[in-house]
Design a protein around this motif. Structure first.
Motif, mmCIF file in Angstrom:
data_model
loop_
_atom_site.group_PDB
_atom_site.id
_atom_site.type_symbol
_atom_site.label_atom_id
_atom_site.label_comp_id
_atom_site.label_asym_id
_atom_site.label_seq_id
_atom_site.Cartn_x
_atom_site.Cartn_y
_atom_site.Cartn_z
ATOM 1 N N LEU A 75 28.753 31.937 41.795
ATOM 2 C CA LEU A 75 28.959 30.914 42.820
ATOM 3 C C LEU A 75 30.140 30.021 42.473
ATOM 4 O O LEU A 75 30.889 29.586 43.355
ATOM 5 N N LYS A 76 30.344 29.745 41.177
ATOM 6 C CA LYS A 76 31.511 28.987 40.744
ATOM 7 C C LYS A 76 32.789 29.748 41.083
ATOM 8 O O LYS A 76 33.752 29.177 41.622
ATOM 9 N N GLY A 77 32.808 31.033 40.781
ATOM 10 C CA GLY A 77 33.973 31.848 41.115
ATOM 11 C C GLY A 77 34.223 31.881 42.612
ATOM 12 O O GLY A 77 35.372 31.803 43.069
ATOM 13 N N LEU A 78 33.159 31.981 43.382
ATOM 14 C CA LEU A 78 33.289 31.997 44.841
ATOM 15 C C LEU A 78 33.901 30.697 45.342
ATOM 16 O O LEU A 78 34.770 30.704 46.230
ATOM 17 N N SER A 79 33.490 29.570 44.773
ATOM 18 C CA SER A 79 34.017 28.267 45.206
ATOM 19 C C SER A 79 35.506 28.117 44.908
ATOM 20 O O SER A 79 36.211 27.367 45.583
ATOM 21 N N LEU A 80 35.991 28.825 43.891
ATOM 22 C CA LEU A 80 37.408 28.758 43.524
ATOM 23 C C LEU A 80 38.275 29.723 44.323
ATOM 24 O O LEU A 80 39.502 29.600 44.336
ATOM 25 N N SER A 81 37.653 30.691 44.954
ATOM 26 C CA SER A 81 38.396 31.774 45.609
ATOM 27 C C SER A 81 38.851 31.383 47.006
ATOM 28 O O SER A 81 38.297 30.485 47.644
ATOM 29 N N ARG A 82 39.886 32.101 47.498
ATOM 30 C CA ARG A 82 40.427 31.864 48.839
ATOM 31 C C ARG A 82 40.418 33.124 49.684
ATOM 32 O O ARG A 82 40.867 33.111 50.831
ATOM 33 N N GLY A 83 39.911 34.213 49.147
ATOM 34 C CA GLY A 83 40.062 35.512 49.785
ATOM 35 C C GLY A 83 39.310 35.691 51.085
ATOM 36 O O GLY A 83 38.251 35.098 51.305
ATOM 37 N N ASP A 84 39.875 36.566 51.941
ATOM 38 C CA ASP A 84 39.179 36.985 53.154
ATOM 39 C C ASP A 84 38.032 37.928 52.793
ATOM 40 O O ASP A 84 37.029 37.999 53.498
ATOM 41 N N PHE A 85 38.222 38.650 51.694
ATOM 42 C CA PHE A 85 37.193 39.547 51.160
ATOM 43 C C PHE A 85 36.971 39.216 49.692
ATOM 44 O O PHE A 85 37.900 38.792 48.990
ATOM 45 N N ILE A 86 35.738 39.420 49.246
ATOM 46 C CA ILE A 86 35.334 39.049 47.891
ATOM 47 C C ILE A 86 34.773 40.266 47.173
ATOM 48 O O ILE A 86 33.925 40.990 47.713
ATOM 49 N N TYR A 87 35.241 40.454 45.936
ATOM 50 C CA TYR A 87 34.744 41.561 45.111
ATOM 51 C C TYR A 87 34.327 41.004 43.758
ATOM 52 O O TYR A 87 35.164 40.498 43.003
ATOM 53 N N PHE A 88 33.038 41.069 43.473
ATOM 54 C CA PHE A 88 32.532 40.670 42.158
ATOM 55 C C PHE A 88 32.508 41.906 41.258
ATOM 56 O O PHE A 88 31.821 42.889 41.559
ATOM 57 N N LEU A 89 33.255 41.836 40.175
ATOM 58 C CA LEU A 89 33.360 42.949 39.232
ATOM 59 C C LEU A 89 32.778 42.509 37.893
ATOM 60 O O LEU A 89 33.246 41.530 37.294
ATOM 61 N N ASP A 90 31.751 43.202 37.445
ATOM 62 C CA ASP A 90 31.151 42.857 36.157
ATOM 63 C C ASP A 90 32.147 43.113 35.034
ATOM 64 O O ASP A 90 32.895 44.100 35.048
ATOM 65 N N ALA A 91 32.148 42.238 34.025
ATOM 66 C CA ALA A 91 33.157 42.284 32.968
ATOM 67 C C ALA A 91 33.093 43.523 32.108
ATOM 68 O O ALA A 91 34.063 43.859 31.416
ATOM 69 N N ASP A 92 31.962 44.228 32.104
ATOM 70 C CA ASP A 92 31.861 45.451 31.310
ATOM 71 C C ASP A 92 32.144 46.695 32.139
ATOM 72 O O ASP A 92 32.100 47.808 31.623
ATOM 73 N N ASP A 93 32.445 46.506 33.430
ATOM 74 C CA ASP A 93 32.748 47.639 34.296
ATOM 75 C C ASP A 93 34.263 47.764 34.497
ATOM 76 O O ASP A 93 35.035 46.909 34.060
ATOM 77 N N VAL A 94 34.680 48.829 35.178
ATOM 78 C CA VAL A 94 36.108 49.127 35.330
ATOM 79 C C VAL A 94 36.379 49.551 36.764
ATOM 80 O O VAL A 94 35.607 50.312 37.359
ATOM 81 N N LEU A 95 37.463 49.062 37.329
ATOM 82 C CA LEU A 95 37.914 49.508 38.640
ATOM 83 C C LEU A 95 38.777 50.747 38.456
ATOM 84 O O LEU A 95 39.727 50.740 37.667
ATOM 85 N N ALA A 96 38.443 51.818 39.141
ATOM 86 C CA ALA A 96 39.145 53.089 38.953
ATOM 87 C C ALA A 96 40.592 52.992 39.445
ATOM 88 O O ALA A 96 40.920 52.214 40.344
#
Length: 340
Positions: A75-96
């Protein structure tokens, strides 16, 4: 005329993942998408995670907070964001590699959620199984709504396999029953837009000791927690649909979902008791009502096994249902049980 692509906010939350956080951030920085903000929130890590995060300098927005848990950190990250779309990525995971190029065309106002498959990897990043969940390529939300009304859920990836239109997170209100940011959000998304399912592994889901330990406790207390969270999400969803989706039929919340009955049955088993015939019959009836094909057969056999097997073996079977990584240890026990 150059068309500006929607702003995508990628929010990475981290707690004591010094081994993985750098790879996670690099996997985002390497994407081919030119309207992106990367927000990394360190949830009061006690290892070297914050130092690793700071190495990326102005390439990311980095914030450190006191340890408050996953939901509040998101929720803290969401409050700081400005995006039209939001992607929560866990820190131990990887975006291909190339993942964002695959989803670019789906970042539209009518799309409320994009979900894609994830490839499980071990702590070294080696693949350890098939991509999951099995998704059919579609942009039709109606089957998902019907699944929610029938089963109380629909098949969806873990957090790192979902991108949401920002307004899905707006006005959610109290979520004290919840641990994750996308618990009720994934249920709401089909009611407020199209959910696009992509049948490709666009991310990698890391399985390691730290997250496996979350499944180590299969006590009846834990089963009750799962039930309470499941029902809490549905009651919350019913309120949100009523207030936000004019003209949509109310979501009727029941108590006889197969998922709830399964957890209650497993709770009986882990307490050292044999489920009653009535309990198993009700569970199998719910499975028959909600499922088709091989899944129906498998779940019915699971219910019968919980009733017929010796308690020690039934407990192990329940543990596998909660944590599938235990299946290798269980095969030999099942073989002995069925041959005796």
């Amino acid at each position: 005329m150059i068309k500006v692509r929607p702003l995508l906010s990628i929010i990475i939350t981290c707690y004591n993942y010094e081994m993985y956080i750098s790879e996670c951030i690099r996997s985002v920085l390497s994407q081919d998408y030119d309207n992106l903000e990367i927000i990394v929130i360190d949830d009061g890590s006690t290892d070297q995670s914050w130092e690793k995060i700071q190495e990326f300098g102005e390439k990311i927005i980095a914030v450190r907070t006191a340890n408050r848990g996953s939901l509040k950190t998101c929720l803290k990250g969401l409050s700081l964001s400005r995006g039209d779309f939001i992607y929560f990525l866990d820190a131990d995971d990887v975006l291909a590699e190339g993942a964002l190029a695959e989803i670019t065309s789906y970042l539209r106002p009518d799309v409320s959620k994009i979900q894609f498959m994830l490839l499980p990897i071990d702590k070294e990043g080696r693949p350890i199984g098939n991509a999951f969940p099995s998704l059919q390529p579609t942009a039709d939300s109606e089957p998902l709504i019907q699944s929610i009304r029938k089963k109380g859920y629909y098949d969806t990836p873990p957090t790192s396999g979902n991108i949401y239109r920002r307004d899905v997170y707006d006005g959610l209100g109290d979520m004290t029953y919840e641990r994750a940011i996308d618990g009720v959000s994934y249920l709401l998304a089909p009611f407020v837009g199209r959910v696009v399912s992509i049948d490709k592994a666009l991310g990698k889901y890391r399985i390691h000791n730290a997250n496996l330990s979350a499944f180590s406790d299969i006590s009846s207390t834990r089963m009750k927690t799962y039930v309470d969270r499941f029902m809490g999400r549905l009651h919350h969803l019913a309120e949100l649909v009523q207030s936000r989706c004019a003209g949509t039929d109310r979501v009727e919340v029941r108590t006889d979902y197969a998922y709830v009955m399964e957890l209650n049955t497993m709770s009986t088993v882990v307490d050292g008791k044999r489920p009653s015939i009535g309990q198993i019959s009700a569970y199998i009836g719910a499975v028959m009502r909600e499922n088709m094909g091989t899944k129906r057969v498998a779940l019915c056999l699971f219910g019968l096994a919980l009733f017929l097997l010796p308690n020690a073996t039934a407990r192990q079977l329940a543990a596998i249902r909660i944590d599938p990584s235990r299946s290798r240890q269980m095969r030999s026990r099942l073989k002995r049980a069925f041959s005796s």
